[in-house]
Each structure stands twice: as structure tokens, then as C-alpha cells.
Design an enzyme around this catalytic site. Structure first.
Site, PDB file in Angstrom:
ATOM      1  CG  HIS A 194      34.804  16.479   4.932  1.00 22.82           C
ATOM      2  ND1 HIS A 194      35.317  17.685   5.300  1.00 22.82           N
ATOM      3  CD2 HIS A 194      34.226  16.671   3.726  1.00 22.82           C
ATOM      4  CE1 HIS A 194      35.059  18.580   4.363  1.00 22.82           C
ATOM      5  NE2 HIS A 194      34.390  17.989   3.393  1.00 22.82           N
ATOM      6  CG  ASP A 223      37.452  16.589   7.904  1.00 28.66           C
ATOM      7  OD1 ASP A 223      38.158  16.445   6.897  1.00 28.66           O
ATOM      8  OD2 ASP A 223      36.405  17.286   7.917  1.00 28.66           O
TER       9      ASP A 223
HETATM   10  C1  XUL Z   1      35.029  22.826  -0.721  1.00 27.43           C
HETATM   11  C2  XUL Z   1      34.058  22.951   0.368  1.00 27.43           C
HETATM   12  C3  XUL Z   1      33.871  21.741   1.211  1.00 27.43           C
HETATM   13  C4  XUL Z   1      32.463  21.505   1.639  1.00 27.43           C
HETATM   14  C5  XUL Z   1      32.248  20.224   2.385  1.00 27.43           C
HETATM   15  O1  XUL Z   1      35.170  23.976  -1.449  1.00 27.43           O
HETATM   16  O2  XUL Z   1      33.459  23.975   0.565  1.00 27.43           O
HETATM   17  O3  XUL Z   1      34.719  21.829   2.299  1.00 27.43           O
HETATM   18  O4  XUL Z   1      31.990  22.533   2.426  1.00 27.43           O
HETATM   19  O5  XUL Z   1      32.650  19.112   1.675  1.00 27.43           O
END
Ligand code: XUL
Ligand code: CO
Length: 444
Positions: free
Chosen positions: A104, A107
């Protein structure tokens, strides 16, 4: 790129040593370089490391703060710490033999006081990631934007009742798409984060769904305008953080996409623990996506049988993974997707070495499941059984039904004049379970 100091000095790149090895820091089933059907196992399985768990997870839970303290998390300047953290991450990706990573935006780089500052921070870390990707050959499976941690998103991002928040989220995703493209990301993921509701007392469900669709259309248009070639993926989840999430499961995701004319642009990123939270098996979600030609990628993890929330554990359940792999292989594989370990260490697993044990277990379980599924499909017993079960639709009036060449009137006449009462036929579930158990026991 300048050779950086080692952050996992005692750990050598993990090697395949076979199922009998006593070395815990070796692969027992994942043999990265083994060539199967003209492709390495690495290329078949396309493992990916989730940055948020592996390098931002600290083991916090609702009852206490983090327990995991990494030696490289030192200093006062957040961007400098982020750079060193990324050095450690790429060392890990290489040593664990993962060909891909995922992140993300927030992150990898700290959020600034303004969006412009956040974007500048992100640019610096994206440049650093570019250098690391070039030096190591590790590629980006997908990028995404964190539209759920900051308090501005407490009532949703694109489904927020305030258009200002919608606009902010749009600006954030624009940037996340730009950097995903710069890093050669093969996909871009939309997990609904806080796109859902807690109570209908303050919610206009119809407007929120319209706004979510508008957001996704804008993303499609923007991606086209910058010639982004990656695959868009929706990641369904039924609950958490909100009580009711709009992308509940694959089936409701497909209905949503088709309702709003988005189905051509999206596939699904299916997460094991999200499937089970929705009351489905992992394989069920894969089959539903595959049936619609929308199987995209996997977030590989597991829940806990006794807990009803998203525990994001590493999955070592070979039976479950073999069934999932049968469905994935039957569907022709994951294309540009991969197996991304959206899984985290347990709170007391505080050593850097635990990161290796966790991923070795997950990779080995998938590699074994992959081999078992290939054997089961090649043997053909299961496939043949299922084919025979539906054989009455392959010819005669059955084929006419499947091809919609008959209606109720014709079938009524057929039953009354010729067919009469159907002869029930066993589903043979126990026989099939025993067959599966035998394959599992005999190994790959
Ligand atoms: C949350 C989840 C996230 C997504 C990406 O449950 O799985 O980490 O994979 O936003
Ligand atoms: Co996920």
C-alpha cells in the site's frame, strides 16, 4: 546499487533440501528452479510478500501495542527509516526466493502533513524501490492505496457521505496508480477498506454504492489515460472493519460490477480468510470467480477455526490448498496474478527469523498443494467422475436443455410420454473424500 549492510546476517538464501531435510530454514517442497511443463516452479506459483505484514506488522492487537521490534527501525527521520526498512525488505525477498512483492502507498513511505508532502515522500521511496527491483529482479505483483487507516476515512473513502473525502481518496489512488505503473506493477488492487456501513440509521446505501461505482469508473478512465496495462482486482471481504462491507464476496462483487458496467475491467483477488468470513470455502470463491472468467489473484492466508475474525495466519493446511489449487489449475491459472502472503506473524513471534519460518511454511504448503493438484488432475479420476455425473447433458434432450432449445412444454410432454420417473444416482461423496485422502497421504 551500493551493497547495503545485511539485516539478516545469519540467514543464507533459503535452499530446497527436500521433504526429509532436518534444516528448518530450508524448503521441503518448494523447489524454485525445478522446471515443470517448461516453466520454473517460481514462475508457476508467483509468490509475493505483503509489505504491510512482513515489514510494517508489529504485533499490535486491541489489547496492547506492538511486540515486534526490528533492529533496523532506528532513527528519527521517517523517510530515512523507511529507506532502511526497504533495504531489509528486499534482502528478505531475495533470501526467501520470492519473485514478487506488494504494498500500500502508506506502507512504504510515511504520510506527510499534506497530500503533496505524502506524495513527495512516496516518490523518494518509489525511486529507492526502483533501484532495488533493478538490482534484485524482484517485481511488483500489485500496488494499492491505504484508504482505511487515516481518520479522514473513518466513514469510508469513495462511500464517504462527504464528497471532500471522496475527492481526497481519488487523488490518493491517482498517485498510487502512477507509482504502481512506474514500478511495473502487474495488477492494482481495490480492497474496500472502510467501504461499507455500521448502521442504516445514518446511511444511504444506494448512494454509497453509486459513489463506489463512480470511483471505480474514474480509476478505469485514469488508468486508460496513462496507458496503465496492469489488471484491476477487487478484493472482497464481508465484514471488518465495518460490520457490512459492500464487496461482500465474489458473487456480490460480480453482481455489483455488472450492475454498474464495470465487469470488463476487473477480476478478483481472493483472500482465504475473507472467503471463510463470508461463510464460504476458499475453493468456492475461486470457482465462482473462475466461472465468470474473473479469477485474478490470491491473498494467501488462513483464519483460525475457532475465531470469527480476520486472523491472517500463514496457511499450512495442505488439504484446503490442494482443493484450491485444483480449482486454480482447472481455471487455467492466475495469469498476471500470484500467491501473495497476506499473512502475519503471531504476536509473540518476535524474531526476524520467524519471518522466514512463516513464509517457508506457507510456500512449502502451496508448492506441495500445487504438485498434488497436478497429480490429481493428471490422474483424471476426479475429473472423470464429475464429467460422468453431468453426462446426461452431453447428448439428446439433455444437450437440448443446456443449449436452451427446449422449454417447459416440450419437457412436460417428454416426461409424460417417455421419460417417466428419474432414477436417483449416488453422489459418492465419501468415496471421493477417501480418494482425496489417499492422494494426500501418498504425497506428490
Ligand atoms: C485486509 C486485506 C488488505 C488487502 C489490501 O483484510 O486483506 O490488506 O489485501 O488492501
Ligand atoms: Co488481502
Amino acid at each position: 546499487m551500493k551493497k547495503a549492510k545485511a539485516h539478516f546476517p545469519k540467514i543464507r538464501p533459503i535452499a530446497y533440501e527436500g521433504p526429509k531435510s532436518a534444516n528448518a530454514l530450508s524448503f521441503k517442497h518448494y523447489n524454485p528452479d525445478e522446471v515443470i511443463d517448461g516453466k520454473t516452479t517460481t514462475a508457476h506459483l508467483r509468490f509475493s510478500i505483503a509489505y504491510w505484514h512482513a515489514f510494517r506488522g508489529v504485533g499490535s492487537d486491541p489489547f496492547g501495542p506492538g511486540t515486534i521490534v526490528r533492529p533496523w527501525e532506528k532513527g528519527t527521520d521517517a523517510v530515512s527509516i523507511a529507506r532502511i526498512r526497504m533495504d531489509a525488505a528486499f534482502e528478505f525477498f531475495q533470501k526467501i526466493r520470492a519473485p514478487f512483492w506488494c504494498f500500500h502507498d502508506r506502507d512504504i513511505a510515511p504520510e506527510g502533513r499534506t497530500l503533496a508532502q505524502s506524495n513527495r515522500n512516496l516518490d523518494r521511496l518509489v525511486d529507492h524501490a526502483k533501484d532495488h527491483q533493478k538490482a534484485t529482479g524482484v517485481k511488483l505483483l500489485w500496488g494499492t492505496a491505504n484508504l482505511f487507516s487515516n481518520r479522514r476515512y473513518m466513514c469510508g473513502a469513495s462511500t464517504n457521505p462527504d464528497a471532500h473525502v471522496f475527492a481526497y481518496a481519488a487523488a490518493q489512488v491517482k498517485k498510487a496508480l502512477d507509482v504502481t505503473q512506474q514500478l511495473g506493477g502487474e495488477n492494482y488492487v481495490f480492497w474496500g477498506g472502510r467501504e461499507g456501513y455500521e448502521t442504516l440509521l445514518n446511511t444511504n446505501l444506494r448512494r454509497e454504492q453509486d459513489h463506489l461505482a463512480a470511483f471505480l469508473h474514474m480509476a478505469v478512465d485514469y488508468a486508460k489515460s496513462i496507458s496503465f496495462k496492469g489488471q484491476f482486482l477487487i478484493e472482497p471481504k464481508p465484514k471488518e472493519p465495518t460490520k457490512h462491507q459492500y464487496d461482500f464476496d465474489v458473487a456480490s462483487g460480480i453482481a455489483f460490477l455488472r450492475t454498474y458496467g464495470l465487469e470488463k475491467h476487473f477480476k478478483f483477488n481472493i483472500e482465504t480468510n475473507h472467503a471463510t468470513l463470508a461463510g464460504h470455502t476458499f475453493a468456492h470463491e475461486i470457482e465462482v470467480a473462475a466461472a465468470a472468467g474473473m479469477l485474478g489473484s490470491i491473498d494467501a492466508n488462513a483464519g483460525d477455526e475457532l475465531l470469527g475474525w480476520d486472523t491472517d495466519q500463514f496457511n499450512t493446511n495442505v488439504r484446503e490448498l490442494t482443493l484450491a489449487m485444483i480449482s486454480i489449475l482447472r481455471a487455467g491459472g492466475l495469469g498476471s496474478g500470484g500467491l501473495n502472503f497476506d499473512a502475519k506473524l503471531r504476536r509473540p513471534s518476535i524474531d526476524p527469523e520467524d519471518l522466514f519460518h512463516a513464509h517457508i511454511g506457507g510456500m512449502d504448503a502451496y508448492a506441495l498443494a500445487f504438485k498434488l493438484a497436478r497429480r490429481i488432475l493428471a490422474d483424471g479420476k476426479l475429473e472423470q467422475f464429475v464429467a460422468n455425473r453431468y453426462a446426461s447433458y452431453d447428448a439428446g434432450y439433455g444437450r437440448d436443455i443446456a443449449q436452451r432449445r427446449l422449454g417447459f412444454r416440450e419437457l412436460n410432454k417428454l416426461v409424460l410420454t417417455k421419460l417417466g420417473e428419474p432414477k436417483p444416482c449416488s453422489g459418492r461423496q465419501e468415496y471421493l473424500e477417501n480418494l482425496l485422502a489417499q492422494y494426500l497421504a501418498n504425497g506428490a
